[in-house]
Motif scaffolding. Sequence first.
Motif, short mmCIF file in Angstrom:
data_model
loop_
_atom_site.label_atom_id
_atom_site.label_comp_id
_atom_site.label_asym_id
_atom_site.label_seq_id
_atom_site.Cartn_x
_atom_site.Cartn_y
_atom_site.Cartn_z
N SER A 1 -2.62 7.44 11.99
CA SER A 1 -3.95 7.67 11.43
C SER A 1 -4.38 6.52 10.53
N LEU A 2 -3.45 6.03 9.70
CA LEU A 2 -3.79 4.97 8.76
C LEU A 2 -3.88 3.61 9.44
N VAL A 3 -3.11 3.41 10.49
CA VAL A 3 -3.25 2.18 11.29
C VAL A 3 -4.64 2.12 11.90
N ASP A 4 -5.11 3.27 12.41
CA ASP A 4 -6.45 3.34 12.97
C ASP A 4 -7.50 3.11 11.87
N LEU A 5 -7.31 3.74 10.72
CA LEU A 5 -8.25 3.58 9.61
C LEU A 5 -8.35 2.12 9.18
N ALA A 6 -7.24 1.40 9.20
CA ALA A 6 -7.21 0.01 8.76
C ALA A 6 -7.65 -0.97 9.84
N GLY A 7 -7.81 -0.49 11.07
CA GLY A 7 -8.22 -1.38 12.15
C GLY A 7 -7.11 -2.27 12.67
N LEU A 8 -5.88 -1.73 12.73
CA LEU A 8 -4.73 -2.52 13.16
C LEU A 8 -4.12 -2.02 14.47
N ASN A 9 -4.88 -1.25 15.24
CA ASN A 9 -4.34 -0.71 16.49
C ASN A 9 -3.95 -1.80 17.48
N ASP A 10 -4.55 -2.96 17.37
CA ASP A 10 -4.26 -4.04 18.32
C ASP A 10 -2.91 -4.69 18.06
N VAL A 11 -2.34 -4.47 16.89
CA VAL A 11 -1.08 -5.13 16.51
C VAL A 11 0.05 -4.13 16.32
N VAL A 12 -0.21 -3.01 15.66
CA VAL A 12 0.85 -2.08 15.26
C VAL A 12 1.08 -1.01 16.32
N LYS A 13 2.32 -0.87 16.73
CA LYS A 13 2.73 0.19 17.66
C LYS A 13 3.71 1.09 16.93
N VAL A 14 3.47 2.39 16.92
CA VAL A 14 4.34 3.36 16.26
C VAL A 14 5.18 4.07 17.31
N VAL A 15 6.49 4.09 17.10
CA VAL A 15 7.42 4.71 18.04
C VAL A 15 8.15 5.84 17.31
N VAL A 16 8.11 7.04 17.88
CA VAL A 16 8.67 8.23 17.24
C VAL A 16 10.05 8.53 17.81
#
Length: 292
Positions: free
Chosen positions: A132-147
């Motif tokens: 959610s915070l990656v999206d809020l910050a506009g970093l979806n193009d760089v940050v990948k979250v793996v669960v």
Amino acid sequence: MAPPSEATFDEKKAYVAQEGDGQAFFDDGREIELLHFLYSHPSIDEIRGSPPKVLQAIDEYGRTKKYLMNVGEDKGKIVTNLIAEVKPKTMVELGGYVGYSALLFGNAVREAGGHRYISLERNPEFAAVIMSLVDLAGLNDVVKVVVGPSAQSIKRLHKNGILQHIDLMFLDHYKPAYTTDLKLCEHLGLVTTGSVLAADNVIKPGNPPYLAYVRSSVTEKRERYESGEAEKESADFADRTKNQYIKREGEEKLSTEIKGNPNLRYKSKLVHSFEPTGEPDGIEITRCVAEE
């Protein structure tokens, strides 16, 4: 161990103190409370799309509401300086919590010309907060979250061809897993000559097995490797550290059978700094300089 005398902490920016023994200091609803705090913030329109402003708002929560186990500004600066120097194409973090480090370091990786910041987080609720915070910050193009558990995630990403080499790795997850996960990365050829590691919390709460490993000579590591010496990665940790996630995730099973690559030579040093509460801590910066 206190920081050097010239190091100072600005008390005006201190987080609320971490709760004491026997009291919850995370995973008690504060992570979701943080989301509500951010999305109802009076400056939400200015915060959107700005990693620095999202980070400022997270710090505001930590200073005025409840403690958050973030890397914080002081230690974070050590790693962002390292990112600017190393210019990693791929950076991996072990342990994402609410995404403070993913935002700070992911943005730094992008500014340094990198392509991917992979955040491994075991707790799916924390991972959802990060996303959610990656999206809020506009970093979806760089940050990948793996669960998922770190070792399983590393193996899966490698097997699927997503992760072939780690240029820079930030370790900030389950403390006894620092060494076993590093050895796994060595075993898979993800950490090789040129890879750089930045390990958080090596003073508070401390990580003697990890420091002993990265500071050992190749000869010392070979002797342990050839002797088949069993690793007891949790032996040197306080119960609060060993059992930090046991209520939610169950007992951690470490992959102690993987012995890594003892032929990798590291050059390692401790950089003193502070927790966001002002307590002394440090980052161990380790460079893989050769394979013998």
